[in-house]
Design a protein around this motif. Structure first.
Motif, PDB file in Angstrom:
ATOM      1  N   ARG A 177       0.823  -1.206   0.000  1.00 33.60           N
ATOM      2  CA  ARG A 177       0.000   0.000   0.000  1.00 33.60           C
ATOM      3  C   ARG A 177       0.860   1.259   0.000  1.00 33.60           C
ATOM      4  O   ARG A 177       0.568   2.221  -0.718  1.00 33.60           O
ATOM      5  N   ARG A 178       1.933   1.245   0.786  1.00 29.43           N
ATOM      6  CA  ARG A 178       2.765   2.445   0.935  1.00 29.43           C
ATOM      7  C   ARG A 178       3.776   2.628  -0.189  1.00 29.43           C
ATOM      8  O   ARG A 178       4.148   3.751  -0.508  1.00 29.43           O
ATOM      9  N   PHE A 179       4.255   1.516  -0.744  1.00 31.82           N
ATOM     10  CA  PHE A 179       5.315   1.597  -1.748  1.00 31.82           C
ATOM     11  C   PHE A 179       4.865   0.924  -3.045  1.00 31.82           C
ATOM     12  O   PHE A 179       5.378  -0.144  -3.425  1.00 31.82           O
ATOM     13  N   PRO A 180       3.914   1.520  -3.748  1.00 33.92           N
ATOM     14  CA  PRO A 180       3.341   0.895  -4.946  1.00 33.92           C
ATOM     15  C   PRO A 180       4.324   0.693  -6.088  1.00 33.92           C
ATOM     16  O   PRO A 180       4.077  -0.125  -6.981  1.00 33.92           O
ATOM     17  N   ASN A 181       5.438   1.412  -6.070  1.00 35.50           N
ATOM     18  CA  ASN A 181       6.425   1.269  -7.138  1.00 35.50           C
ATOM     19  C   ASN A 181       7.387   0.105  -6.918  1.00 35.50           C
ATOM     20  O   ASN A 181       8.253  -0.151  -7.762  1.00 35.50           O
ATOM     21  N   LYS A 182       7.248  -0.575  -5.776  1.00 38.14           N
ATOM     22  CA  LYS A 182       8.096  -1.722  -5.473  1.00 38.14           C
ATOM     23  C   LYS A 182       7.258  -2.997  -5.452  1.00 38.14           C
ATOM     24  O   LYS A 182       6.128  -3.000  -4.962  1.00 38.14           O
ATOM     25  N   SER A 183       7.807  -4.073  -5.967  1.00 43.49           N
ATOM     26  CA  SER A 183       7.127  -5.370  -5.891  1.00 43.49           C
ATOM     27  C   SER A 183       7.434  -6.014  -4.546  1.00 43.49           C
ATOM     28  O   SER A 183       8.578  -6.001  -4.081  1.00 43.49           O
ATOM     29  N   VAL A 184       6.406  -6.554  -3.901  1.00 47.11           N
ATOM     30  CA  VAL A 184       6.527  -7.069  -2.532  1.00 47.11           C
ATOM     31  C   VAL A 184       6.017  -8.508  -2.481  1.00 47.11           C
ATOM     32  O   VAL A 184       4.971  -8.832  -3.046  1.00 47.11           O
ATOM     33  N   SER A 185       6.739  -9.369  -1.785  1.00 46.30           N
ATOM     34  CA  SER A 185       6.295 -10.751  -1.620  1.00 46.30           C
ATOM     35  C   SER A 185       6.769 -11.314  -0.293  1.00 46.30           C
ATOM     36  O   SER A 185       7.838 -10.958   0.201  1.00 46.30           O
ATOM     37  N   GLU A 186       5.980 -12.204   0.268  1.00 43.41           N
ATOM     38  CA  GLU A 186       6.428 -13.005   1.401  1.00 43.41           C
ATOM     39  C   GLU A 186       7.208 -14.192   0.849  1.00 43.41           C
ATOM     40  O   GLU A 186       6.983 -14.643  -0.270  1.00 43.41           O
ATOM     41  N   PHE A 187       8.122 -14.713   1.659  1.00 38.35           N
ATOM     42  CA  PHE A 187       8.874 -15.899   1.265  1.00 38.35           C
ATOM     43  C   PHE A 187       9.078 -16.791   2.480  1.00 38.35           C
ATOM     44  O   PHE A 187       9.632 -16.362   3.490  1.00 38.35           O
ATOM     45  N   TYR A 188       8.597 -18.046   2.360  1.00 39.14           N
ATOM     46  CA  TYR A 188       8.757 -19.010   3.438  1.00 39.14           C
ATOM     47  C   TYR A 188       9.260 -20.331   2.864  1.00 39.14           C
ATOM     48  O   TYR A 188       9.141 -20.595   1.655  1.00 39.14           O
ATOM     49  N   SER A 189       9.837 -21.153   3.714  1.00 42.91           N
ATOM     50  CA  SER A 189      10.384 -22.435   3.283  1.00 42.91           C
ATOM     51  C   SER A 189       9.346 -23.216   2.493  1.00 42.91           C
ATOM     52  O   SER A 189       8.185 -23.295   2.881  1.00 42.91           O
ATOM     53  N   GLY A 190       9.786 -23.756   1.377  1.00 43.88           N
ATOM     54  CA  GLY A 190       8.885 -24.509   0.515  1.00 43.88           C
ATOM     55  C   GLY A 190       8.374 -23.705  -0.661  1.00 43.88           C
ATOM     56  O   GLY A 190       7.872 -24.281  -1.637  1.00 43.88           O
ATOM     57  N   MET A 191       8.486 -22.380  -0.584  1.00 41.79           N
ATOM     58  CA  MET A 191       8.065 -21.531  -1.684  1.00 41.79           C
ATOM     59  C   MET A 191       9.179 -21.440  -2.726  1.00 41.79           C
ATOM     60  O   MET A 191      10.350 -21.636  -2.403  1.00 41.79           O
ATOM     61  N   PRO A 192       8.858 -21.134  -3.985  1.00 43.71           N
ATOM     62  CA  PRO A 192       9.882 -21.080  -5.043  1.00 43.71           C
ATOM     63  C   PRO A 192      10.978 -20.067  -4.733  1.00 43.71           C
ATOM     64  O   PRO A 192      10.699 -18.927  -4.364  1.00 43.71           O
ATOM     65  N   ALA A 193      12.212 -20.478  -4.892  1.00 35.59           N
ATOM     66  CA  ALA A 193      13.342 -19.586  -4.643  1.00 35.59           C
ATOM     67  C   ALA A 193      13.374 -18.422  -5.629  1.00 35.59           C
ATOM     68  O   ALA A 193      14.026 -17.407  -5.379  1.00 35.59           O
ATOM     69  N   SER A 194      12.652 -18.561  -6.737  1.00 32.14           N
ATOM     70  CA  SER A 194      12.606 -17.492  -7.737  1.00 32.14           C
ATOM     71  C   SER A 194      12.001 -16.211  -7.174  1.00 32.14           C
ATOM     72  O   SER A 194      12.224 -15.123  -7.709  1.00 32.14           O
ATOM     73  N   ILE A 195      11.250 -16.328  -6.091  1.00 31.47           N
ATOM     74  CA  ILE A 195      10.673 -15.142  -5.441  1.00 31.47           C
ATOM     75  C   ILE A 195      11.779 -14.181  -5.021  1.00 31.47           C
ATOM     76  O   ILE A 195      11.643 -12.963  -5.118  1.00 31.47           O
ATOM     77  N   LEU A 196      12.901 -14.735  -4.588  1.00 25.48           N
ATOM     78  CA  LEU A 196      14.001 -13.916  -4.088  1.00 25.48           C
ATOM     79  C   LEU A 196      14.667 -13.094  -5.182  1.00 25.48           C
ATOM     80  O   LEU A 196      15.309 -12.084  -4.903  1.00 25.48           O
ATOM     81  N   THR A 197      14.507 -13.521  -6.420  1.00 21.05           N
ATOM     82  CA  THR A 197      15.094 -12.776  -7.529  1.00 21.05           C
ATOM     83  C   THR A 197      14.057 -11.938  -8.275  1.00 21.05           C
ATOM     84  O   THR A 197      14.415 -10.999  -8.979  1.00 21.05           O
ATOM     85  N   SER A 198      12.782 -12.272  -8.101  1.00 26.29           N
ATOM     86  CA  SER A 198      11.726 -11.614  -8.883  1.00 26.29           C
ATOM     87  C   SER A 198      11.134 -10.390  -8.207  1.00 26.29           C
ATOM     88  O   SER A 198      10.522  -9.549  -8.875  1.00 26.29           O
ATOM     89  N   TYR A 199      11.287 -10.272  -6.878  1.00 24.91           N
ATOM     90  CA  TYR A 199      10.640  -9.187  -6.137  1.00 24.91           C
ATOM     91  C   TYR A 199      11.679  -8.243  -5.523  1.00 24.91           C
ATOM     92  O   TYR A 199      12.787  -8.653  -5.181  1.00 24.91           O
TER      93      TYR A 199
END
Length: 287
Positions: A177-199
């Motif tokens: 809500r506060r930073f609309p120009n940034k992509s935001v994601s949660e990341f927890y064990s078992g989730m795709p590691a690609s999240i760490l490079t995509s957000y």
């Protein structure tokens, strides 16, 4: 469970035969200090020709554990990289308002202070929800803006560490809500590691991204977890890498609550720990 050779593992070779059956001569275990007991058992039972424990953290808070650690990996075999490279700007923030709302039962368990209990109280208790909403708007968001949003170069990333998914979800929603120009994601064990490079902005927990997890081009690490563990605190700041992994000076910041005695104690411990390792170290009060 495999080393114990329980019923569900009987279709596999017995652990004492694993190396011979698969032709394994050497076993190397990274982040060996984590799950130290289990890793020690693996070495005994698998019994390879050579067992290599790998860790950059030859530390333990408990004196007994440290004694065992130093006997298993003698100090003259502990390879360290010489002088510590001071490449991180560290800023500690003390939030001092609204302390009358937080009672000891909100964060005290059988073994003392519990970050998980505190965060669950923030997520489930009426007063806790109001208090955390205030912290989020008056402290977490401004700190994030100052130490990441306003200074980050293109493609530089941000990591926020808390202990529960409930708080992580709330923080992620507020950041979107506060930073609309940034992509935001949660990341927890078992989730795709690609999240760490995509957000751009990652919200996670110590177990998922706080130890042994590298995030390319990470500029800022914001830790909401209060702990006295030297190992964990060093692992947290260790998520940040020096040049050329990131082009600009990394920022490490953490927030603690002045109304919780343990937070004050832990803050003193962290100040000594980080002060000796930081390129710059500052403390600031928030009201």
């Amino acid at each position: 469970l495999y080393v114990a050779y329980g019923e569900n593992y009987r279709h596999l070779p017995h652990p004492t035969e694993l190396c011979e059956r698969l032709g394994i001569g050497r076993i190397a275990t990274d982040e060996y200090h984590e799950h130290f007991y289990s890793n020690f058992l693996f070495g005994l039972v698998f019994n390879p020709e050579l067992f290599l424990p790998i860790t950059a953290t030859f530390l333990a808070t408990d004196p007994f554990v440290r004694e065992i650690f130093d006997k298993f990996i003698p100090k003259d075999c502990q390879f360290v990289g010489g002088a510590y490279d001071k490449y991180v700007n560290v800023t500690a923030y003390r939030y001092g308002s609204g302390g009358t709302l937080i009672k000891p039962y909100a964060y005290s368990g059988r073994q003392g202070y519990s970050q998980v209990m505190l965060e669950k109280w923030f997520s489930t208790n009426k007063n806790g929800k109001l208090y955390f909403e205030t912290i989020l708007s008056r402290a977490i968001v401004p700190i994030t803006r100052m130490h990441y949003i306003d200074i980050a170069a293109k493609d530089e990333k941000f990591l926020f560490l808390c202990d529960t998914k409930e708080i992580g979800k709330q923080v992620a929603a507020e950041f979107r809500r506060r930073f609309p120009n940034k992509s935001v994601s949660e990341f927890y064990s078992g989730m795709p590691a690609s999240i760490l490079t995509s957000y751009d902005m990652i919200i996670s927990t110590p177990g998922s991204a706080g130890t042994g997890r590298d995030i390319k081009n990470l500029r800022t690490c914001f830790v909401f977890v209060s702990t006295s563990s030297e190992i964990r605190n060093l692992q947290f700041i260790g998520r940040l890498r020096p040049y050329p992994a990131v082009q600009n000076t990394p920022e490490y910041t953490y927030l603690y609550l002045g109304c919780i005695p343990q937070h004050e104690t832990y803050a003193n411990i962290r100040a000594v720990l980080y002060g000796a390792r930081a390129k710059s170290f500052k403390t600031r009060d928030l009201i």
